[in-house]
Design a protein around this motif. Sequence first.
Motif, PDB file in Angstrom:
ATOM      1  N   LEU A 100      -9.163 -61.017   1.816  1.00 51.19           N
ATOM      2  CA  LEU A 100      -9.297 -59.676   2.367  1.00 51.19           C
ATOM      3  C   LEU A 100      -8.079 -59.350   3.230  1.00 51.19           C
ATOM      4  O   LEU A 100      -7.620 -60.183   4.013  1.00 51.19           O
ATOM      5  N   THR A 101      -7.574 -58.115   3.106  1.00 51.78           N
ATOM      6  CA  THR A 101      -6.397 -57.732   3.881  1.00 51.78           C
ATOM      7  C   THR A 101      -6.336 -56.224   4.061  1.00 51.78           C
ATOM      8  O   THR A 101      -7.006 -55.460   3.355  1.00 51.78           O
ATOM      9  N   GLY A 102      -5.501 -55.813   5.021  1.00 53.56           N
ATOM     10  CA  GLY A 102      -5.109 -54.415   5.132  1.00 53.56           C
ATOM     11  C   GLY A 102      -3.858 -54.189   4.308  1.00 53.56           C
ATOM     12  O   GLY A 102      -3.609 -54.894   3.317  1.00 53.56           O
ATOM     13  N   ALA A 103      -3.038 -53.226   4.689  1.00 51.18           N
ATOM     14  CA  ALA A 103      -1.840 -52.884   3.923  1.00 51.18           C
ATOM     15  C   ALA A 103      -0.891 -54.076   3.823  1.00 51.18           C
ATOM     16  O   ALA A 103      -0.705 -54.833   4.783  1.00 51.18           O
ATOM     17  N   ILE A 104      -0.282 -54.232   2.666  1.00 46.14           N
ATOM     18  CA  ILE A 104       0.752 -55.239   2.423  1.00 46.14           C
ATOM     19  C   ILE A 104       2.072 -54.505   2.250  1.00 46.14           C
ATOM     20  O   ILE A 104       2.205 -53.657   1.365  1.00 46.14           O
ATOM     21  N   HIS A 105       3.062 -54.836   3.105  1.00 48.08           N
ATOM     22  CA  HIS A 105       4.387 -54.227   3.010  1.00 48.08           C
ATOM     23  C   HIS A 105       5.373 -55.274   2.516  1.00 48.08           C
ATOM     24  O   HIS A 105       5.581 -56.310   3.170  1.00 48.08           O
ATOM     25  N   LEU A 106       5.987 -55.004   1.377  1.00 45.76           N
ATOM     26  CA  LEU A 106       6.894 -55.956   0.740  1.00 45.76           C
ATOM     27  C   LEU A 106       8.329 -55.797   1.228  1.00 45.76           C
ATOM     28  O   LEU A 106       8.714 -54.743   1.743  1.00 45.76           O
ATOM     29  N   GLU A 107       9.111 -56.847   1.051  1.00 42.18           N
ATOM     30  CA  GLU A 107      10.521 -56.857   1.428  1.00 42.18           C
ATOM     31  C   GLU A 107      11.381 -57.130   0.195  1.00 42.18           C
ATOM     32  O   GLU A 107      10.882 -57.584  -0.843  1.00 42.18           O
ATOM     33  N   SER A 108      12.667 -56.893   0.323  1.00 34.42           N
ATOM     34  CA  SER A 108      13.597 -57.189  -0.763  1.00 34.42           C
ATOM     35  C   SER A 108      13.566 -58.675  -1.105  1.00 34.42           C
ATOM     36  O   SER A 108      13.360 -59.539  -0.237  1.00 34.42           O
ATOM     37  N   ASN A 109      13.761 -58.966  -2.377  1.00 38.07           N
ATOM     38  CA  ASN A 109      13.849 -60.337  -2.895  1.00 38.07           C
ATOM     39  C   ASN A 109      12.538 -61.113  -2.803  1.00 38.07           C
ATOM     40  O   ASN A 109      12.538 -62.345  -2.851  1.00 38.07           O
ATOM     41  N   VAL A 110      11.422 -60.379  -2.675  1.00 34.17           N
ATOM     42  CA  VAL A 110      10.107 -61.005  -2.580  1.00 34.17           C
ATOM     43  C   VAL A 110       9.283 -60.665  -3.819  1.00 34.17           C
ATOM     44  O   VAL A 110       9.172 -59.496  -4.200  1.00 34.17           O
ATOM     45  N   ASN A 111       8.703 -61.683  -4.408  1.00 35.27           N
ATOM     46  CA  ASN A 111       7.781 -61.540  -5.531  1.00 35.27           C
ATOM     47  C   ASN A 111       6.385 -61.918  -5.042  1.00 35.27           C
ATOM     48  O   ASN A 111       6.119 -63.096  -4.764  1.00 35.27           O
ATOM     49  N   LEU A 112       5.504 -60.935  -4.910  1.00 28.39           N
ATOM     50  CA  LEU A 112       4.115 -61.205  -4.545  1.00 28.39           C
ATOM     51  C   LEU A 112       3.407 -61.684  -5.810  1.00 28.39           C
ATOM     52  O   LEU A 112       3.171 -60.899  -6.731  1.00 28.39           O
ATOM     53  N   HIS A 113       3.047 -62.966  -5.844  1.00 27.98           N
ATOM     54  CA  HIS A 113       2.532 -63.570  -7.069  1.00 27.98           C
ATOM     55  C   HIS A 113       1.079 -63.995  -6.893  1.00 27.98           C
ATOM     56  O   HIS A 113       0.747 -64.754  -5.985  1.00 27.98           O
ATOM     57  N   LEU A 114       0.219 -63.487  -7.795  1.00 23.89           N
ATOM     58  CA  LEU A 114      -1.200 -63.826  -7.760  1.00 23.89           C
ATOM     59  C   LEU A 114      -1.518 -64.850  -8.833  1.00 23.89           C
ATOM     60  O   LEU A 114      -1.225 -64.619 -10.019  1.00 23.89           O
ATOM     61  N   GLU A 115      -2.112 -65.979  -8.435  1.00 21.26           N
ATOM     62  CA  GLU A 115      -2.574 -66.944  -9.419  1.00 21.26           C
ATOM     63  C   GLU A 115      -3.703 -66.333 -10.254  1.00 21.26           C
ATOM     64  O   GLU A 115      -4.284 -65.317  -9.901  1.00 21.26           O
ATOM     65  N   ASP A 116      -4.027 -66.994 -11.361  1.00 20.59           N
ATOM     66  CA  ASP A 116      -4.918 -66.406 -12.364  1.00 20.59           C
ATOM     67  C   ASP A 116      -6.259 -65.944 -11.797  1.00 20.59           C
ATOM     68  O   ASP A 116      -6.799 -64.907 -12.208  1.00 20.59           O
ATOM     69  N   ASN A 117      -6.838 -66.709 -10.883  1.00 21.93           N
ATOM     70  CA  ASN A 117      -8.149 -66.382 -10.324  1.00 21.93           C
ATOM     71  C   ASN A 117      -8.055 -65.911  -8.880  1.00 21.93           C
ATOM     72  O   ASN A 117      -9.033 -65.999  -8.128  1.00 21.93           O
ATOM     73  N   ALA A 118      -6.892 -65.417  -8.516  1.00 20.58           N
ATOM     74  CA  ALA A 118      -6.718 -64.850  -7.176  1.00 20.58           C
ATOM     75  C   ALA A 118      -7.153 -63.394  -7.175  1.00 20.58           C
ATOM     76  O   ALA A 118      -6.938 -62.657  -8.147  1.00 20.58           O
ATOM     77  N   GLU A 119      -7.761 -62.973  -6.085  1.00 22.65           N
ATOM     78  CA  GLU A 119      -8.156 -61.569  -5.939  1.00 22.65           C
ATOM     79  C   GLU A 119      -7.855 -61.122  -4.514  1.00 22.65           C
ATOM     80  O   GLU A 119      -8.309 -61.744  -3.549  1.00 22.65           O
ATOM     81  N   ILE A 120      -7.066 -60.069  -4.402  1.00 23.12           N
ATOM     82  CA  ILE A 120      -6.813 -59.463  -3.099  1.00 23.12           C
ATOM     83  C   ILE A 120      -7.789 -58.314  -2.923  1.00 23.12           C
ATOM     84  O   ILE A 120      -7.792 -57.365  -3.713  1.00 23.12           O
TER      85      ILE A 120
END
Length: 479
Positions: A100-120
């Motif tokens: 569980l989370t609030g807003a996600i703010h990404l940065e340059s050169n970052v890959n937000l990677h979800l594993e197969d059974n991950a759920e945000i």
Amino acid sequence: MISNKALTLRSIVLFSAVTILILSCGKQVSSVSETSPWKKMDLIIKSIPQTSFLNKDYSITDFGAVADGKTMNTEAFVKAIKACAENGGGRVVVPNGKFLTGAIHLESNVNLHLEDNAEILFSINPKDYPIVHTSWEGTEVMNYSPLIYAKNKTNVAITGKGTLNGQANSSNWWVWSGGKSYGWQKGIPSQNDPSNREVLVDMAEKGVPVSERVFGEGRYLRPSFVEFFECNTVLIKDVTIINAPFWILHPLKSNNIIIDGVTVNSHGPNNDGCDPEYSQNIIIKNCTFNTGDDCIAIKAGRDADGRRVAIPSKNIIVQNCKMIDGHGGVVIGSEISAGVNNVFVEDCIMDSPNLDRVIRIKTNSKRGGVIEDVFVRNLEVGTVKECVLKLNMFYNVYGAQTGNFIPVIRNINLENINVKNGGKYSVWAEGYKESPVENITLKNVVIHKVDSIYKLKNVKNINFINTYINEKKVEPIKN
């Protein structure tokens, strides 16, 4: 020895030959551009850079994240993304489990990677989404942060086969739409209240600076799900996105975006699957869209704000996608004031009794805009409810939408399309007398079980080439 006169003569002959060759080549290039738009598409694809990341992983659990679906992990995401970015980039990994989370703010050169059974799981508390510079229905505004947001970033991605769950439903975000089918009842505040949506539009018409268009709490304008704002070189790959508050994938003033293998399954209000806006060089491929609004809707700003920004959306490529429910398969508009051109759609499947149109362009004299050079080929369409191709200069979803900005729609080409159940019309096109819809071509198109061949008003140069509707070859129309 060659005389000066001979040299001069030879120079003249050589110059003339080169001039003729240049002019000839120029004509050939122009001819290729005019007659082979798909070669232009190939060049666009080759020009789009690929993302690339360091082989370093930063698991959010190493920064305190807990996969119980209840603990707020916003700070863990912040710390992991910061550490990744400060060390040259890499993958911020979301392991299997529910976070569980609030807003996600990404940065340059970052890959937000979800594993197969991950759920945000994204919080349904508006206070977990800080005010940022964003856009709402084509008008720039200071409003709730999109659930995932990046501004002025380069080389950034969201990847993996996990799920992004906005948790929106009729008891939270969707009720703000003011739609009774989404939980709204009289007395519940919504975006339709006099001080909300229309105030924002009025601010834009009056030229109020974006920094002074501060909305957020008490204004009920829902946030987009994933927004890349003024970004370059972006990849969104393989994730599944469900239960979105509002627009789902929203590249805004961004260039060089690849959206590949994404599944969107969200039937809320204004749940467009993908809305490139003021954006260029976009590839949307191998995706599935099952939505409460348009599957793909290409935008270019609303009314005065669109004309102020004046960045057309162009070089948009849609390949090998599947469209199920939606108001339209591939749509251009209605927020379209800065114009759209060079749209390519190929090798897609569209099929649902809840899919209203296959290809749709919608604008009006308040929006304006020049929409041109749309190329569509190799579609398999099962069932569509209203029509295969709809081109409308009189779009009025919110009541009267008229002004002094007469739109232009021209150069729309459909080729190799097969439709089993065509709905009410094969082609529905309406333009202005002073600005007719111009240059429509249907080539090798077969449409079965349609009520009417076409509905046309102020259309110039519509061509049916080897096209069959209800088993009969369509005769040419004298323009």
